[in-house]
Enzyme design. Structure first.
Site, mmCIF file in Angstrom:
data_model
loop_
_atom_site.group_PDB
_atom_site.id
_atom_site.type_symbol
_atom_site.label_atom_id
_atom_site.label_comp_id
_atom_site.label_asym_id
_atom_site.label_seq_id
_atom_site.Cartn_x
_atom_site.Cartn_y
_atom_site.Cartn_z
ATOM 1 N N ASP A 130 -7.051 4.214 0.653
ATOM 2 C CA ASP A 130 -7.598 2.904 0.315
ATOM 3 C C ASP A 130 -6.535 1.812 0.368
ATOM 4 O OD1 ASP A 130 -9.433 1.030 -0.781
ATOM 5 O OD2 ASP A 130 -8.523 1.351 -2.740
ATOM 6 N N ASP A 131 -5.313 2.107 -0.073
ATOM 7 C CA ASP A 131 -4.279 1.066 -0.120
ATOM 8 C C ASP A 131 -3.855 0.632 1.269
ATOM 9 O OD1 ASP A 131 -3.758 0.757 -3.000
ATOM 10 O OD2 ASP A 131 -3.425 2.905 -2.814
ATOM 11 N N ASN A 136 -0.837 -6.709 -7.259
ATOM 12 C CA ASN A 136 -1.566 -6.522 -8.513
ATOM 13 C C ASN A 136 -0.668 -5.886 -9.558
ATOM 14 O OD1 ASN A 136 -4.091 -7.383 -7.490
ATOM 15 N ND2 ASN A 136 -4.346 -5.424 -6.473
ATOM 16 N N TYR A 151 -11.185 -2.667 -14.536
ATOM 17 C CA TYR A 151 -10.413 -2.451 -13.304
ATOM 18 C C TYR A 151 -9.293 -3.480 -13.298
ATOM 19 C CZ TYR A 151 -10.089 -2.226 -8.087
ATOM 20 O OH TYR A 151 -9.683 -2.122 -6.792
ATOM 21 N N ARG A 202 2.666 5.062 -7.603
ATOM 22 C CA ARG A 202 2.762 3.602 -7.393
ATOM 23 C C ARG A 202 1.479 2.993 -7.924
ATOM 24 N NH1 ARG A 202 -0.483 0.271 -5.762
ATOM 25 N NH2 ARG A 202 -0.649 0.520 -3.527
ATOM 26 N N LYS A 239 -11.709 3.022 -10.226
ATOM 27 C CA LYS A 239 -12.241 2.862 -8.862
ATOM 28 C C LYS A 239 -13.606 3.542 -8.753
ATOM 29 C CE LYS A 239 -8.579 1.110 -6.562
ATOM 30 N NZ LYS A 239 -8.368 0.221 -5.457
ATOM 31 N N GLU A 242 -5.208 7.125 -3.330
ATOM 32 C CA GLU A 242 -5.002 5.853 -4.029
ATOM 33 C C GLU A 242 -3.645 5.818 -4.714
ATOM 34 O OE1 GLU A 242 -7.657 3.474 -3.968
ATOM 35 O OE2 GLU A 242 -5.976 2.229 -4.572
ATOM 36 N N ASP A 243 -2.955 4.725 -4.548
ATOM 37 C CA ASP A 243 -1.724 4.438 -5.283
ATOM 38 C C ASP A 243 -0.678 5.552 -5.217
ATOM 39 O OD1 ASP A 243 -3.029 2.101 -5.713
ATOM 40 O OD2 ASP A 243 -2.860 2.100 -7.883
ATOM 41 N N ASN A 270 -9.609 -8.246 -2.781
ATOM 42 C CA ASN A 270 -9.374 -6.930 -3.382
ATOM 43 C C ASN A 270 -10.198 -5.894 -2.637
ATOM 44 O OD1 ASN A 270 -9.890 -4.622 -5.332
ATOM 45 N ND2 ASN A 270 -8.311 -5.799 -6.402
HETATM 46 N N1 LIG Z 1 -5.181 -6.785 -2.943
HETATM 47 C C1 LIG Z 1 -5.399 -5.528 -2.858
HETATM 48 O O1 LIG Z 1 -6.521 -5.138 -2.797
HETATM 49 C C2 LIG Z 1 -4.229 -4.591 -2.798
HETATM 50 C C3 LIG Z 1 -4.369 -3.382 -2.137
HETATM 51 C C4 LIG Z 1 -3.278 -2.508 -2.062
HETATM 52 C C5 LIG Z 1 -2.081 -2.842 -2.671
HETATM 53 N N2 LIG Z 1 -1.995 -4.030 -3.334
HETATM 54 C C6 LIG Z 1 -0.759 -4.392 -4.027
HETATM 55 O O2 LIG Z 1 0.293 -4.508 -3.107
HETATM 56 C C7 LIG Z 1 1.515 -4.206 -3.744
HETATM 57 C C8 LIG Z 1 2.337 -3.304 -2.846
HETATM 58 O O3 LIG Z 1 1.691 -2.084 -2.619
HETATM 59 P P1 LIG Z 1 2.313 -0.988 -1.613
HETATM 60 O O4 LIG Z 1 1.439 0.203 -1.631
HETATM 61 O O5 LIG Z 1 2.599 -1.589 -0.308
HETATM 62 O O6 LIG Z 1 3.671 -0.667 -2.376
HETATM 63 P P2 LIG Z 1 5.031 -0.188 -1.764
HETATM 64 O O7 LIG Z 1 5.858 0.235 -2.906
HETATM 65 O O8 LIG Z 1 4.775 0.771 -0.648
HETATM 66 O O9 LIG Z 1 5.645 -1.515 -1.107
HETATM 67 C C9 LIG Z 1 6.245 -2.563 -1.796
HETATM 68 C C10 LIG Z 1 7.078 -3.354 -0.799
HETATM 69 O O10 LIG Z 1 7.610 -4.486 -1.443
HETATM 70 C C11 LIG Z 1 8.971 -4.597 -1.084
HETATM 71 N N3 LIG Z 1 9.703 -5.318 -2.122
HETATM 72 C C12 LIG Z 1 9.974 -4.919 -3.378
HETATM 73 N N4 LIG Z 1 10.742 -5.848 -3.992
HETATM 74 C C13 LIG Z 1 10.926 -6.838 -3.101
HETATM 75 C C14 LIG Z 1 11.658 -8.057 -3.120
HETATM 76 N N5 LIG Z 1 12.311 -8.452 -4.199
HETATM 77 N N6 LIG Z 1 11.651 -8.830 -2.006
HETATM 78 C C15 LIG Z 1 10.990 -8.449 -0.913
HETATM 79 N N7 LIG Z 1 10.283 -7.309 -0.837
HETATM 80 C C16 LIG Z 1 10.269 -6.508 -1.903
HETATM 81 C C17 LIG Z 1 9.454 -3.183 -0.937
HETATM 82 O O11 LIG Z 1 10.625 -3.126 -0.143
HETATM 83 C C18 LIG Z 1 8.259 -2.567 -0.234
HETATM 84 O O12 LIG Z 1 8.379 -2.796 1.135
HETATM 85 C C19 LIG Z 1 1.149 -3.624 -5.097
HETATM 86 O O13 LIG Z 1 1.345 -4.598 -6.102
HETATM 87 C C20 LIG Z 1 -0.301 -3.331 -4.989
HETATM 88 O O14 LIG Z 1 -0.953 -3.486 -6.233
HETATM 89 C C21 LIG Z 1 -3.030 -4.907 -3.400
HETATM 90 O O1 LIG Z 2 -6.405 -1.427 -7.452
HETATM 91 C C1 LIG Z 2 -6.539 -2.554 -6.975
HETATM 92 O O2 LIG Z 2 -7.003 -3.492 -7.630
HETATM 93 C C2 LIG Z 2 -6.219 -2.835 -5.550
HETATM 94 C C3 LIG Z 2 -5.283 -1.902 -4.889
HETATM 95 O O3 LIG Z 2 -5.822 -0.639 -4.691
HETATM 96 C C4 LIG Z 2 -3.931 -1.831 -5.512
HETATM 97 O O4 LIG Z 2 -3.333 -0.765 -5.479
HETATM 98 O O5 LIG Z 2 -3.458 -2.864 -5.984
HETATM 99 MG MG LIG Z 3 -4.482 0.903 -4.925
#
Ligand SMILES: NC(=O)c1ccc[n+]([C@@H]2O[C@H](COP(=O)([O-])OP(=O)(O)OC[C@H]3O[C@@H](n4cnc5c(N)ncnc54)[C@H](O)[C@@H]3O)[C@@H](O)[C@H]2O)c1
Ligand SMILES: O=C(O)C[C@H](O)C(=O)O
Ligand SMILES: [Mg+2]
Length: 622
Positions: free
Chosen positions: A295-296, A439, A133, A185, A203, A274-275, A483
């Site tokens: 999930d996101d 991530n 993962y 994404r 997942k 997801e994503d 996470n």
């Molecule tokens: N920790 C977790 O469990 C978890 C869960 C979900 C998503 N995530 C991570 O969060 C990240 C974002 O996911 P998302 O679904 O919101 O994506 P998304 O594409 O919807 O959002 C990304 C955001 O980042 C902004 N961005 C991009 N470049 C930027 C910059 N240079 N300066 C400022 N802002 C900027 C974009 O404008 C947008 O608002 C991904 O890397 C994903 O892996 C982590």
């Molecule tokens: O996949 C992960 O590890 C967490 C989250 O769902 C993501 O999109 O980053």
């Molecule tokens: Mg995800």
């Protein structure tokens, strides 16, 4: 509409590969599956001691069973215990140096010996999760078209619309839960088209490992709706449609058909989005009609609230005095903030005041009402109106202006929390809350080591991807991993067990609250924000119970008989329903029957029993 018969021939078959129709091959595979079962006979957890039993008549892989199967002589003579098999797997893993090679080996193991895979994963969850993962799954998705060896889920293309319901009939098992992506994404790695299949597969492996959902009751589902990734479209090895991504409106039409088809085929199915690159507000559109969650948006919101509740307690600052700057205003960032608002409200902060504790930064800078662009709908709720016409482009200057207690990163910009930013947070706060959540690891806004160094070991930290422990002042500090794997398994299992007609916001919030209470005394004493990942199955039971209770409170549960159970009874009920690779044999009955079932199933000559399912899963996933 195309007739099913012609459709089946027109589509790449998801049924058994040609080699599966060869009876000798089937017997051979059956013996391997029996090998899996034979090592599943122990009712308790295995000891670490190595044993090399041979000729054990009671084993379903004993020489007698091999003779019965007609596979005697086709496998090495030893009848191996699980411990020996497991030792070999771990040695093989250790021989491989690159994480992606380890990933490939584990894919192979899962395909050939599913119960062994889940035992190994369960016993080594901390070491193996990063390989199957996040973060390794990120690299696997980027290179999916190069490293792919066998189908592990279902693909549905734009050209299949109108026929989705019939195509689902090709899936050989009953499904309790599906994870669905359009690949647009994938983590912070952008649009990877059908290469995104690695995410549903990964997942769902965690659903099985963490919450005990049977492997054969899970369906990884990848939509092939074109991709905006030109390089992939032009790559000769890419396995999806070589067309640009369909429009948001077209994707909505497709998903409307798919949601109805999935629920018609499997009426109790739980559907996890997801994503997705947020094509349209799918939660609002589907959450009351189907058993679904994103999930996101929701899982991430819940897992962060879970750790956040503990971080707030540890910070020594009352909830009402916190201020949060979010880098990244996408679906995950806004999802997290909305659930923190819910937490603040429960802590007695009025909604209007809670909403105003957030400052969002996206690619254009601080999200304000007057910055001159049309804001995406999901950003409007948090857009600032108190900036006096000033627009902040730099995160550093915004921190000077806001003086936040909390810094969250969901921006996909690796390293964005640099030394300057981290030092500012350390200067402003005794215990700054720093959550770089993007991530995989390469996209994380900072590493744990950097956060510890620049905050002099004072930060309250959680990241999306795993980081190693760091040392400060002679002490070893452990990072939290915020996470969503801490909550989605329990949300899914809770929805399945309660037979929920929908996944309500209360169920999601309950997963966060339950997670926050699941730390043991030692973890609390050590200042951890999340429980030890090695206890994930226990934690998932607590989360599942919270989710079921919330489903009952909201009246969306169809398994109403569970309402009368005490918490202890409900925990036992949950545990009894969790797939446990050690107990597989218990479902099987006597060996002769097991072998008959196995062969009948593998050759398609009769129906299956629950017991046979476990075996055929080992066979059919090859
Ligand atoms: N920790 C977790 O469990 C978890 C869960 C979900 C998503 N995530 C991570 O969060 C990240 C974002 O996911 P998302 O679904 O919101 O994506 P998304 O594409 O919807 O959002 C990304 C955001 O980042 C902004 N961005 C991009 N470049 C930027 C910059 N240079 N300066 C400022 N802002 C900027 C974009 O404008 C947008 O608002 C991904 O890397 C994903 O892996 C982590
Ligand atoms: O996949 C992960 O590890 C967490 C989250 O769902 C993501 O999109 O980053
Ligand atoms: Mg995800």
């Amino acid at each position: 509409m195309q007739r099913l018969g012609s459709l089946k021939t027109a589509l790449p078959s998801l049924k058994l590969q040609p080699s599966f129709r060869n009876p000798r091959f089937l017997r051979f595979m059956a013996s391997i599956a029996a090998e899996t079962m034979s090592s599943a006979t122990r009712p308790t957890q295995p000891s670490r001691q190595l044993s090399t039993t041979s000729g054990d008549f009671s084993s379903s892989n004993s020489p007698n069973v091999r003779k019965y199967l007609g596979t005697y002589g086709l496998t090495p003579p030893a009848v191996e215990s699980y411990e020996v098999q497991s030792q070999r797997c771990l040695r093989l893993l250790a021989m491989k140096t690159a994480p992606i090679e380890k990933f490939q080996y584990l894919v192979h193991l899962k395909a050939t010996n599913v119960h062994l895979f889940y035992r190994l994963l369960g016993e080594n969850i901390q070491d193996l999760t990063p390989l199957i993962y996040t973060p390794t799954v990120g690299e696997a998705c980027v290179r999916w078209h190069e490293i792919w060896t066998q189908p592990e889920g279902m693909y549905l293309s734009w050209s299949d619309r109108g026929n989705l319901r019939q195509i689902l009939d090709n899936w050989p098992h009953d499904v309790d839960i599906t994870v669905l992506t359009d690949g647009s994404r994938i983590l912070g790695l952008g649009d990877l088209g059908v290469n995104g299949m690695g995410i549903p597969v990964g997942k769902l492996s965690l659903y099985t490992a963490c919450a005990g959902i049977r492997p054969d009751a899970t369906l990884p589902l990848c939509l092939d709706l074109g991709t905006s990734n030109k390089a992939l479209r032009e790559d000769p090895l890419y396995m999806g449609s070589r067309t640009p991504k369909v429009s948001a409106e077209e994707e909505k039409e497709f998903l409307d058909e798919l949601m109805a088809a999935l629920t018609d085929k499997w009426p109790s199915i739980v559907i996890q989005f997801e994503d997705f690159k947020n094509p349209f507000p799918a939660i609002e559109r589907y959450q009351n009609k189907y058993t679904m969650f994103n999930d996101d948006v929701q899982g991430t919101g819940a897992v962060i609230v879970g750790g956040f509740i503990n971080a707030i307690k540890a910070s020594g600052v009352p909830a009402k005095d916190h201020k949060a700057v979010f880098l990244g205003a996408g679906s995950a960032g806004v999802g997290v903030a909305k659930q923190i608002v819910e937490y603040f409200i429960k802590e007695g902060v009025p909604e209007e005041e809670a909403r105003r504790k957030f400052w969002f930064v996206d690619t254009k800078g601080l999200v304000t009402q007057d910055r001159g662009d049309k804001l995406a709908e999901h950003k409007v709720y948090f857009a600032r109106d108190d900036n006096n016409g000033r627009q902040y482009q730099s995160l550093s200057r915004l921190i000077d202006y806001v003086q936040p207690t909390i810094l969250m990163g969901l921006s996909t910009i690796g390293g964005a929390f640099n030394q300057d930013i981290l030092k500012k947070m350390a200067k402003l706060n005794d215990r700054p809350i720093i959550f770089p959540l993007s991530n995989p690891s390469s996209k994380s806004e900072c590493t744990f080591e950097e956060a510890v160094l620049h905050t002099e070991g004072r930060c309250l930290f959680a990241s999306g991807s795993p980081f190693p422990v760091a040392e400060w002042d002679g002490k070893l500090l452990t990072p939290g991993q915020g996470n969503n794997m801490y909550v989605f398994p329990g949300i899914g299992l809770g929805a399945i067990i309660s037979k929920a007609v929908s996944v309500t916001q209360d169920m999601i919030y309950a997963s966060a609250e339950s997670l926050s209470t699941s730390l043991n005394k030692q973890e609390v004493a050590d200042g951890w924000l999340y429980p030890d990942i090695r206890r994930i199955r226990e934690v998932s039971v607590v989360v599942t119970r919270g989710v079921i209770r919330a489903a009952q409170k909201n009246g969306v549960d169809r398994a109403t008989e569970l309402r009368d159970l005490t918490d202890a009874q409900l925990d036992s009920y949950i545990k009894e329903r969790m797939y446990n690779p050690y107990n597989e044999r218990d479902n099987i009955g006597n060996i002769g029957e097991e072998v008959n079932q196995l062969l009948a199933q593998a050759t398609g000559l009769s129906g299956q029993t629950d017991g046979a399912k476990g075996i055929t899963n080992g066979v059919a996933h090859l």
